[in-house]
Scaffold this motif. Structure first.
Motif, PDB file in Angstrom:
ATOM      1  N   MET A   1       0.859  -1.179   0.000  1.00  0.00           N
ATOM      2  CA  MET A   1       0.000   0.000   0.000  1.00  0.00           C
ATOM      3  C   MET A   1       0.894   1.227   0.000  1.00  0.00           C
ATOM      4  O   MET A   1       1.772   1.362   0.829  1.00  0.00           O
ATOM      5  N   THR A   2       0.701   2.116  -0.928  1.00  0.00           N
ATOM      6  CA  THR A   2       1.496   3.343  -0.945  1.00  0.00           C
ATOM      7  C   THR A   2       0.595   4.502  -0.609  1.00  0.00           C
ATOM      8  O   THR A   2      -0.274   4.877  -1.369  1.00  0.00           O
ATOM      9  N   GLU A   3       0.801   5.032   0.565  1.00  0.00           N
ATOM     10  CA  GLU A   3       0.005   6.166   1.019  1.00  0.00           C
ATOM     11  C   GLU A   3       0.904   7.180   1.688  1.00  0.00           C
ATOM     12  O   GLU A   3       2.072   6.941   1.917  1.00  0.00           O
ATOM     13  N   GLY A   4       0.329   8.286   2.053  1.00  0.00           N
ATOM     14  CA  GLY A   4       1.031   9.290   2.837  1.00  0.00           C
ATOM     15  C   GLY A   4       2.331   9.729   2.210  1.00  0.00           C
ATOM     16  O   GLY A   4       2.422   9.979   1.028  1.00  0.00           O
ATOM     17  N   ALA A   5       3.351   9.790   3.031  1.00  0.00           N
ATOM     18  CA  ALA A   5       4.660  10.283   2.592  1.00  0.00           C
ATOM     19  C   ALA A   5       5.254   9.394   1.515  1.00  0.00           C
ATOM     20  O   ALA A   5       5.961   9.862   0.641  1.00  0.00           O
ATOM     21  N   GLN A   6       4.972   8.093   1.555  1.00  0.00           N
ATOM     22  CA  GLN A   6       5.492   7.190   0.542  1.00  0.00           C
ATOM     23  C   GLN A   6       5.025   7.607  -0.847  1.00  0.00           C
ATOM     24  O   GLN A   6       5.799   7.636  -1.785  1.00  0.00           O
ATOM     25  N   ARG A   7       3.760   7.897  -1.002  1.00  0.00           N
ATOM     26  CA  ARG A   7       3.203   8.262  -2.293  1.00  0.00           C
ATOM     27  C   ARG A   7       3.787   9.583  -2.775  1.00  0.00           C
ATOM     28  O   ARG A   7       4.144   9.729  -3.930  1.00  0.00           O
ATOM     29  N   ARG A   8       3.895  10.556  -1.893  1.00  0.00           N
ATOM     30  CA  ARG A   8       4.432  11.861  -2.286  1.00  0.00           C
ATOM     31  C   ARG A   8       5.866  11.748  -2.788  1.00  0.00           C
ATOM     32  O   ARG A   8       6.245  12.392  -3.742  1.00  0.00           O
ATOM     33  N   GLN A   9       6.669  10.882  -2.167  1.00  0.00           N
ATOM     34  CA  GLN A   9       8.045  10.729  -2.623  1.00  0.00           C
ATOM     35  C   GLN A   9       8.066  10.080  -3.997  1.00  0.00           C
ATOM     36  O   GLN A   9       8.831  10.497  -4.857  1.00  0.00           O
ATOM     37  N   ALA A  10       7.234   9.069  -4.211  1.00  0.00           N
ATOM     38  CA  ALA A  10       7.210   8.389  -5.500  1.00  0.00           C
ATOM     39  C   ALA A  10       6.806   9.345  -6.608  1.00  0.00           C
ATOM     40  O   ALA A  10       7.316   9.280  -7.722  1.00  0.00           O
ATOM     41  N   GLU A  11       5.866  10.252  -6.317  1.00  0.00           N
ATOM     42  CA  GLU A  11       5.405  11.197  -7.331  1.00  0.00           C
ATOM     43  C   GLU A  11       6.495  12.189  -7.711  1.00  0.00           C
ATOM     44  O   GLU A  11       6.659  12.528  -8.871  1.00  0.00           O
ATOM     45  N   THR A  12       7.242  12.660  -6.739  1.00  0.00           N
ATOM     46  CA  THR A  12       8.251  13.668  -7.029  1.00  0.00           C
ATOM     47  C   THR A  12       9.568  13.052  -7.475  1.00  0.00           C
ATOM     48  O   THR A  12      10.319  13.676  -8.201  1.00  0.00           O
ATOM     49  N   GLY A  13       9.856  11.820  -7.042  1.00  0.00           N
ATOM     50  CA  GLY A  13      11.095  11.163  -7.408  1.00  0.00           C
ATOM     51  C   GLY A  13      12.304  11.721  -6.677  1.00  0.00           C
ATOM     52  O   GLY A  13      13.421  11.289  -6.908  1.00  0.00           O
ATOM     53  N   LYS A  14      12.113  12.677  -5.786  1.00  0.00           N
ATOM     54  CA  LYS A  14      13.215  13.271  -5.035  1.00  0.00           C
ATOM     55  C   LYS A  14      13.279  12.663  -3.640  1.00  0.00           C
ATOM     56  O   LYS A  14      12.284  12.182  -3.118  1.00  0.00           O
ATOM     57  N   ARG A  15      14.448  12.746  -3.070  1.00  0.00           N
ATOM     58  CA  ARG A  15      14.641  12.287  -1.694  1.00  0.00           C
ATOM     59  C   ARG A  15      14.178  13.376  -0.727  1.00  0.00           C
ATOM     60  O   ARG A  15      14.344  14.549  -0.991  1.00  0.00           O
ATOM     61  N   TYR A  16      13.604  12.960   0.386  1.00  0.00           N
ATOM     62  CA  TYR A  16      13.131  13.908   1.382  1.00  0.00           C
ATOM     63  C   TYR A  16      14.286  14.480   2.191  1.00  0.00           C
ATOM     64  O   TYR A  16      15.264  13.801   2.456  1.00  0.00           O
ATOM     65  N   ASP A  17      14.146  15.724   2.611  1.00  0.00           N
ATOM     66  CA  ASP A  17      15.107  16.365   3.495  1.00  0.00           C
ATOM     67  C   ASP A  17      14.469  16.408   4.880  1.00  0.00           C
ATOM     68  O   ASP A  17      13.772  17.359   5.237  1.00  0.00           O
ATOM     69  N   VAL A  18      14.700  15.354   5.664  1.00  0.00           N
ATOM     70  CA  VAL A  18      14.024  15.218   6.958  1.00  0.00           C
ATOM     71  C   VAL A  18      14.450  16.267   7.973  1.00  0.00           C
ATOM     72  O   VAL A  18      13.809  16.409   9.005  1.00  0.00           O
ATOM     73  N   PHE A  19      15.498  17.007   7.681  1.00  0.00           N
ATOM     74  CA  PHE A  19      15.923  18.058   8.601  1.00  0.00           C
ATOM     75  C   PHE A  19      15.186  19.370   8.341  1.00  0.00           C
ATOM     76  O   PHE A  19      15.289  20.309   9.116  1.00  0.00           O
ATOM     77  N   HIS A  20      14.428  19.425   7.250  1.00  0.00           N
ATOM     78  CA  HIS A  20      13.649  20.620   6.936  1.00  0.00           C
ATOM     79  C   HIS A  20      12.305  20.527   7.649  1.00  0.00           C
ATOM     80  O   HIS A  20      11.657  19.482   7.656  1.00  0.00           O
ATOM     81  N   THR A  21      11.865  21.621   8.243  1.00  0.00           N
ATOM     82  CA  THR A  21      10.643  21.593   9.054  1.00  0.00           C
ATOM     83  C   THR A  21       9.384  21.288   8.255  1.00  0.00           C
ATOM     84  O   THR A  21       8.398  20.817   8.820  1.00  0.00           O
ATOM     85  N   ASP A  22       9.367  21.547   6.953  1.00  0.00           N
ATOM     86  CA  ASP A  22       8.185  21.293   6.132  1.00  0.00           C
ATOM     87  C   ASP A  22       8.175  19.900   5.497  1.00  0.00           C
ATOM     88  O   ASP A  22       7.278  19.587   4.725  1.00  0.00           O
ATOM     89  N   CYS A  23       9.152  19.072   5.801  1.00  0.00           N
ATOM     90  CA  CYS A  23       9.279  17.758   5.177  1.00  0.00           C
ATOM     91  C   CYS A  23       8.196  16.802   5.688  1.00  0.00           C
ATOM     92  O   CYS A  23       8.075  16.573   6.892  1.00  0.00           O
ATOM     93  N   PRO A  24       7.396  16.213   4.768  1.00  0.00           N
ATOM     94  CA  PRO A  24       6.358  15.267   5.203  1.00  0.00           C
ATOM     95  C   PRO A  24       6.940  14.015   5.872  1.00  0.00           C
ATOM     96  O   PRO A  24       6.331  13.445   6.762  1.00  0.00           O
TER      97      PRO A  24
END
Length: 123
Positions: A1-24
Motif C-alpha cells: 500500500m502506498t500512502e502518505g509520505a510514501q506516495r508523495r516521494q514516488a510522485e516527485t522522485g526526489k529524496r526527502y530532506d528530513v531536517f527541513h521543518t516542512d518535510c512530510p
C-alpha cells in the motif's frame, strides 16, 4: 500500500530532506516515534488486533490517545483499519507493508535493549 509520505516521494522522485521543518517524512518520523506510535507498531507486528485488544496490549494508553494515534498512523499509511458492520461495529487494525517495514527495525531495537539490560527484579 502506498500512502502518505510514501506516495508523495514516488510522485516527485526526489529524496526527502528530513531536517527541513516542512518535510512530510519528518512528520511521519514524529508520528512513529511519538509516545504511543511506537507501541502501536510493536503491538501490531505479529497480528491484527481489534481496538480493545490493542488497548489492553499497551498498558497506560487512554482510549482517546490510542484513537488519535491510530488515526494518524492510518493517515500516514502505516496501519490499515477495517470496520465490520456489526452492532456495535468491530474495528480491526493491522500493519500495512510500509508499517511492517518500519516496525521491523523497531522490533530489533526493542530486542537489543531487552537483551542488554540487567536482569529485571521487582522491588
Amino acid at each position: 500500500m502506498t500512502e502518505g509520505a510514501q506516495r508523495r516521494q514516488a510522485e516527485t522522485g526526489k529524496r526527502y530532506d528530513v531536517f527541513h521543518t516542512d518535510c512530510p517524512a519528518r512528520n511521519v518520523v514524529g508520528h512513529v516515534t511519538s509516545r504511543w506510535g511506537i507501541w502501536v507498531l510493536i503491538s501490531l507486528r505479529s497480528n491484527a488486533l481489534r481496538f480493545y485488544e490493542l488497548r489492553e496490549s499497551i498498558q497506560g494508553v487512554s482510549e482517546k490517545m490510542l484513537a488519535q494515534t491510530l488515526r494518524t498512523l492510518v493517515r500516514d499509511g502505516l496501519v490499515w483499519r477495517e470496520v465490520e458492520p456489526t452492532t456495535p461495529p468491530q474495528v480491526t487494525y493491522g500493519l500495512t507493508e510500509f508499517g511492517r517495514d518500519i516496525g521491523e527495525p523497531l522490533t530489533e531495537l526493542f530486542d537489543r535493549i531487552t537483551r542488554r539490560l540487567p536482569p529485571y527484579s521487582a522491588e
